[in-house]
Design a protein around this motif. Structure first.
Motif, PDB file in Angstrom:
ATOM      1  N   ASP A  68       0.367  -1.092  -0.236  1.00 20.59           N
ATOM      2  CA  ASP A  68       0.377  -0.114   0.027  1.00 20.59           C
ATOM      3  C   ASP A  68       1.181   0.921   0.128  1.00 20.59           C
ATOM      4  OD1 ASP A  68      -2.272  -1.457   0.490  1.00 20.59           O
ATOM      5  OD2 ASP A  68      -2.045  -1.375   2.109  1.00 20.59           O
ATOM      6  N   VAL A  69       0.415   1.748  -0.796  1.00 16.08           N
ATOM      7  CA  VAL A  69       1.241   3.789  -1.008  1.00 16.08           C
ATOM      8  C   VAL A  69       0.186   4.427  -0.271  1.00 16.08           C
ATOM      9  CG1 VAL A  69       1.525   5.433  -2.211  1.00 16.08           C
ATOM     10  CG2 VAL A  69       2.244   2.850  -3.500  1.00 16.08           C
ATOM     11  N   GLN A  70       1.013   4.896   1.300  1.00 14.83           N
ATOM     12  CA  GLN A  70       0.293   5.744   2.134  1.00 14.83           C
ATOM     13  C   GLN A  70       0.937   6.941   1.860  1.00 14.83           C
ATOM     14  OE1 GLN A  70       0.023   3.325   5.890  1.00 14.83           O
ATOM     15  NE2 GLN A  70       1.411   1.635   4.645  1.00 14.83           N
ATOM     16  N   GLY A  71       0.426   8.049   3.325  1.00 18.83           N
ATOM     17  CA  GLY A  71       0.715   9.016   3.255  1.00 18.83           C
ATOM     18  C   GLY A  71       0.352  10.113   2.415  1.00 18.83           C
ATOM     19  N   VAL A  72       1.264  11.315   2.067  1.00 18.09           N
ATOM     20  CA  VAL A  72       0.472  12.636   1.130  1.00 18.09           C
ATOM     21  C   VAL A  72       0.270  11.615  -0.418  1.00 18.09           C
ATOM     22  CG1 VAL A  72       0.733  13.912  -0.165  1.00 18.09           C
ATOM     23  CG2 VAL A  72       1.775  14.145   2.132  1.00 18.09           C
ATOM     24  N   GLY A  93       5.119  11.328  -5.813  1.00 20.98           N
ATOM     25  CA  GLY A  93       4.207  10.239  -5.707  1.00 20.98           C
ATOM     26  C   GLY A  93       4.589   8.818  -5.958  1.00 20.98           C
ATOM     27  N   ILE A  94       4.287   8.083  -4.821  1.00 19.97           N
ATOM     28  CA  ILE A  94       5.021   6.512  -5.587  1.00 19.97           C
ATOM     29  C   ILE A  94       3.535   5.825  -6.205  1.00 19.97           C
ATOM     30  CG2 ILE A  94       5.554   4.473  -4.162  1.00 19.97           C
ATOM     31  CD1 ILE A  94       6.567   6.074  -2.261  1.00 19.97           C
ATOM     32  N   GLU A  95       4.168   5.803  -7.253  1.00 18.51           N
ATOM     33  CA  GLU A  95       2.790   4.363  -8.520  1.00 18.51           C
ATOM     34  C   GLU A  95       2.240   3.605  -7.901  1.00 18.51           C
ATOM     35  OE1 GLU A  95       2.445   3.778 -12.612  1.00 18.51           O
ATOM     36  OE2 GLU A  95       2.368   5.705 -12.708  1.00 18.51           O
ATOM     37  N   SER A  96       3.894   2.703  -7.558  1.00 13.10           N
ATOM     38  CA  SER A  96       3.235   0.966  -7.652  1.00 13.10           C
ATOM     39  C   SER A  96       4.708   0.868  -6.604  1.00 13.10           C
ATOM     40  CB  SER A  96       3.403   0.784  -8.321  1.00 13.10           C
ATOM     41  OG  SER A  96       4.820   0.387  -9.685  1.00 13.10           O
ATOM     42  N   SER A  97       4.573  -0.223  -5.418  1.00  8.63           N
ATOM     43  CA  SER A  97       5.828  -0.625  -4.822  1.00  8.63           C
ATOM     44  C   SER A  97       5.456  -2.424  -4.628  1.00  8.63           C
ATOM     45  CB  SER A  97       5.671  -0.259  -3.420  1.00  8.63           C
ATOM     46  OG  SER A  97       6.559  -0.257  -2.932  1.00  8.63           O
ATOM     47  N   GLY A 148      10.001  -4.241   9.911  1.00 10.51           N
ATOM     48  CA  GLY A 148      10.239  -4.041   8.697  1.00 10.51           C
ATOM     49  C   GLY A 148      11.345  -2.812   7.726  1.00 10.51           C
ATOM     50  N   ILE A 149      11.008  -2.770   6.286  1.00  6.39           N
ATOM     51  CA  ILE A 149      11.662  -1.870   5.924  1.00  6.39           C
ATOM     52  C   ILE A 149      10.367  -0.146   5.600  1.00  6.39           C
ATOM     53  CG2 ILE A 149      13.772  -2.786   5.046  1.00  6.39           C
ATOM     54  CD1 ILE A 149      12.543  -2.993   2.379  1.00  6.39           C
ATOM     55  N   MET A 150      10.869   0.921   5.080  1.00  6.15           N
ATOM     56  CA  MET A 150      10.532   1.926   4.910  1.00  6.15           C
ATOM     57  C   MET A 150      10.541   2.526   3.737  1.00  6.15           C
ATOM     58  SD  MET A 150       8.517   3.618   8.287  1.00  6.15           S
ATOM     59  CE  MET A 150       7.160   3.890   7.467  1.00  6.15           C
ATOM     60  N   THR A 151      10.103   3.184   2.991  1.00  6.02           N
ATOM     61  CA  THR A 151      10.196   3.731   1.852  1.00  6.02           C
ATOM     62  C   THR A 151      10.107   5.491   1.834  1.00  6.02           C
ATOM     63  OG1 THR A 151      11.588   2.078   0.355  1.00  6.02           O
ATOM     64  CG2 THR A 151      11.159   4.080  -0.904  1.00  6.02           C
ATOM     65  N   ASP A 165       6.028  13.808   7.214  1.00  7.51           N
ATOM     66  CA  ASP A 165       4.471  13.569   7.510  1.00  7.51           C
ATOM     67  C   ASP A 165       4.404  14.730   5.813  1.00  7.51           C
ATOM     68  OD1 ASP A 165       4.634  16.107   7.618  1.00  7.51           O
ATOM     69  OD2 ASP A 165       3.373  16.796   9.053  1.00  7.51           O
ATOM     70  N   LYS A 166       4.997  14.498   4.777  1.00  2.00           N
ATOM     71  CA  LYS A 166       4.957  15.637   4.003  1.00  2.00           C
ATOM     72  C   LYS A 166       4.703  14.521   2.415  1.00  2.00           C
ATOM     73  CE  LYS A 166       3.920  19.727   5.647  1.00  2.00           C
ATOM     74  NZ  LYS A 166       4.068  19.651   7.073  1.00  2.00           N
ATOM     75  N   TYR A 167       5.329  13.306   3.628  1.00  2.91           N
ATOM     76  CA  TYR A 167       6.107  12.477   1.941  1.00  2.91           C
ATOM     77  C   TYR A 167       4.739  11.358   1.281  1.00  2.91           C
ATOM     78  CZ  TYR A 167      10.959  13.998   3.133  1.00  2.91           C
ATOM     79  OH  TYR A 167      12.326  15.016   3.200  1.00  2.91           O
ATOM     80  N   SER A 168       5.417  10.329   0.633  1.00  2.00           N
ATOM     81  CA  SER A 168       4.176   9.094   0.408  1.00  2.00           C
ATOM     82  C   SER A 168       5.030   8.089   0.884  1.00  2.00           C
ATOM     83  CB  SER A 168       3.714   8.772  -1.242  1.00  2.00           C
ATOM     84  OG  SER A 168       4.774   9.279  -2.168  1.00  2.00           O
ATOM     85  N   PHE A 169       4.481   7.193   1.476  1.00  2.00           N
ATOM     86  CA  PHE A 169       5.882   6.007   1.584  1.00  2.00           C
ATOM     87  C   PHE A 169       5.046   4.880   1.710  1.00  2.00           C
ATOM     88  CE2 PHE A 169       3.056   6.892   5.748  1.00  2.00           C
ATOM     89  CZ  PHE A 169       2.782   5.894   5.758  1.00  2.00           C
ATOM     90  N   THR A 170       6.445   3.987   1.919  1.00  2.00           N
ATOM     91  CA  THR A 170       5.045   2.599   1.798  1.00  2.00           C
ATOM     92  C   THR A 170       5.778   1.607   3.079  1.00  2.00           C
ATOM     93  OG1 THR A 170       6.928   1.703   0.708  1.00  2.00           O
ATOM     94  CG2 THR A 170       5.082   2.390  -0.484  1.00  2.00           C
TER      95      THR A 170
END
Length: 355
Positions: free
Chosen positions: A40-44, A172-176, A164-167, A135-140
């Motif tokens: 799931d792509v989360q955040g902004v 905008g992260i389109e897919s992960s 786990g690991i966070m990116t 809080d200004k980032y998209s993340f997975t």
């Protein structure tokens, strides 16, 4: 005497029974996390794309599950402790690490060893500290492992580890997707746990993708061939993306000496630590190169061996860094000198331009 011997026999039978039940539990509970798992792509939520020809910065940081203050040593490295000093200490460490990353204002960030429900870190969901700070980032988030309860050391068991690991990305992260790496299949798998990397694809302004590979490779494997298999899998994946015209940045904790001979560079011998082998740079495929963060005028290591509390006689080395494709121009790469304040790692960073 007969009663005494009978009591001893009963006690031994109970001990053997308990050990057998525990071993059965470990084997039954052991499982690997699904491969090719969509994340799931989360955040902004943003459609911002990565610019080409502009200076960008990426940061990578193994936060050591929030336990490794300079006073800390870890039992699996020959040290004393199996858990963080306290719940409050773990929270302070993780929050300190998250705020440090935020302060650097990177365009992208790789964070490893983020616990979400582990005995060793008092079941704190460490993701929350980074969510708040970034809080200004998209993340997975990709779960690296979910281990059975380790009943060792007996006095204060290491327990169950879920980590786990966070990116993070400003664009905008389109897919992960989470990819499961090869691991040992014998009993050693119970110590080295599951391993993975995440692939995060972000559109660029010229119609391509920036593919970010975040990982935490094996540390305690007893079979060197497993490491080779992990790298071969990674190489095949990044070659496929490169052949499609995309930009590639891999980063994280390689658990290998990226400088080749950190003992010579930092002046402390590592001959007693078999895990700290030089990274096999000759295996890196064409069109890619290793970027080992290093400043010749002010060399700073990215990791300390945690067999004892930290001082200037600890074995130190650089195991955190990046592999990039040749359509990524690297301008600089270095280690933040924060004295292992929040972790057994210092964060690393790289400045680059997409050609």
């Amino acid at each position: 005497m007969k009663k005494f011997l009978k009591a001893i026999a009963i006690l031994l039978a109970v001990v053997v029974g308990v050990v057998a039940i525990y071993f059965a539990y470990v084997m039954i509970d052991y499982h690997r996390i699904e491969d090719n798992l969509e994340l799931d792509v989360q955040g902004v939520k943003t459609e911002a794309k990565v610019p080409v020809g502009k200076n960008l910065k990426i940061l990578s940081y193994n936060i050591g599950f929030g336990a490794y203050t300079p006073e800390y040593s870890f039992f699996m490295d020959g040290g004393e402790y199996s858990r963080g000093f306290s719940e409050e200490a773990v929270k302070e460490d993780v929050q300190g690490a998250a705020l440090f990353v935020k302060k650097q204002n990177p365009d992208f960030a790789f964070i490893q060893e983020v616990d979400i429900d582990s005995t060793r870190s008092y079941h704190i969901d460490e993701r929350e500290f980074f969510k708040d700070a970034m809080d200004k980032y998209s993340f997975t988030f990709a779960q690296n492992y979910d281990s059975p309860y380790l009943f060792y050391p007996i006095s204060k068991p290491h327990g169950k580890s879920v980590s786990g690991i966070m990116t993070f990305a400003k664009a905008g992260i389109e897919s992960s997707v989470r990819r499961s790496l090869p691991i040992q299949t014998n009993l050693a798998k119970l110590l080295d746990l599951d391993r993975c990397y995440s692939v995060n694809k972000i559109p660029t302004k010229n119609g391509k993708y920036l593919c970010l590979y975040n990982f935490h490779l094996s540390a305690y494997t007893t079979d060197p061939e497993i490491v080779n298999q992990q790298l071969e899998m990674l190489y095949q994946d990044i070659q496929t993306q490169y052949d499609e015209g995309n930009y590639i940045i891999c980063g994280g904790d390689f658990n290998k000496d990226l400088l080749g001979d950190s003992s010579k560079i930092f002046g402390v011998s590592g001959e007693d630590f078999s895990w700290a082998q030089p990274y096999p740079v000759d295996t890196i495929p064409n069109h890619f190169k290793m970027v080992a963060p290093y400043n010749k005028k002010h060399p700073v290591p990215s990791c300390r061996n945690a067999d004892r509390p930290y001082d200037d006689t600890n074995f130190v080395l650089t195991i955190d860094g990046f592999i990039v494709s040749d359509n990524v121009k690297v301008k600089s790469a270095d280690v933040y000198d924060i004295g292992f304040k929040y972790s057994d790692h210092n964060p690393v960073h790289m400045e680059f331009v997409l050609k």
